[in-house]
Design an enzyme around this catalytic site. Sequence first.
Site, short mmCIF file in Angstrom:
data_model
loop_
_atom_site.label_atom_id
_atom_site.label_comp_id
_atom_site.label_asym_id
_atom_site.label_seq_id
_atom_site.Cartn_x
_atom_site.Cartn_y
_atom_site.Cartn_z
N CYS A 10 -10.32 -16.20 12.03
CA CYS A 10 -11.60 -16.85 12.31
C CYS A 10 -11.48 -18.35 12.04
CB CYS A 10 -12.72 -16.27 11.46
SG CYS A 10 -14.26 -17.20 11.71
N GLY A 47 -13.31 -18.41 26.61
CA GLY A 47 -13.69 -18.44 28.02
C GLY A 47 -12.53 -18.86 28.89
#
Length: 313
Positions: free
Chosen positions: A129, A216
């Site tokens: 993360c 993305g």
Amino acid sequence: MIESFKLRNVEFNNRILVASGTFGYGDEVPDLVDISQLGGIMTKSLSMKPRDGNPNPRITETASGMLNSIGLANIGVHKFISDKLPTLKKHDTKVIANIAASSVEEYCSVLELLDAQEGVHGFEINVSCPNVKEGGLSFGTDVTLVTRITKELRQRTNKPLIIKLTPNVTHISEFARACEAEGADAVSVINTVIGMAVNIHKRTPKIATTTGGLSGPAVKPIALAKVYETVNAVKIPVIGIGGIVTWEDAVEFFIVGASMVQIGTANFINPSTGITIAHGVKEFCEKNGMDNVGSLVKTLQTNRTISIVDSWL
Ligand code: RRO
């Protein structure tokens, strides 16, 4: 036509998964999405205690992608088991619990609690993360710690153990090798890429933590290169993630060598993207005379003389 895929002792319906953090706990998607047509769901990262996450704004759109800095907001493992798992269990798909933690001990305790649940079929360990101070990248960029975490967790479960790696390192293959050596069943490649966006009128960062994780279509070429590097370094399956929106994107990952793929950011546009992709990949294989999606995996034709990645292996 065989679409299923076996990892350790678990048979997935197909090779298409939905990525952690983009599908909640499987209960936020509209009824129209038939979850059982997915190979599996990676849950939002779970920690021992609930977390509120980072301050807002924590998401912003970028060219062909988005930046997030959610900061591991989640309901905590106990609430997941009591409130979410009973519903998740009703679907004919595999539930892979994604775990994040700020210490090796926390990873172990969360895993032990989940390992006892029959509705949890396996684990994806988040050592990558980009948006938390403790744990997150400070673990995922330290090969000694990734080694230790994998070793400790392997001793505690016989279910599939997948380690989710960060692209924010020079040689991701070094980390994948460490996971393989300590008994991981697979690695997920990649988590988000550290990025930043600026509001020019206020001259402030567009997200509260200044930097965040980019995902993305913008990251797909990065992800493909990291998958390519990883599949040429280890024998365990590599699960490809990064910017997959269409079935053609998924096919690229399979050709490069991914054994399974995860759909992430595209779920925010259409949560049935994974299902559409599963159908598209199947049709592509059938049209090209393949009776198994596996026939596509690692079939990249390359002269391998001009890749920088090859020189690292
Ligand atoms: O919660 C987040 O900010 C987050 C996580 Br846990 C992660 O693994 N990757 C990401 O881009 N964001």
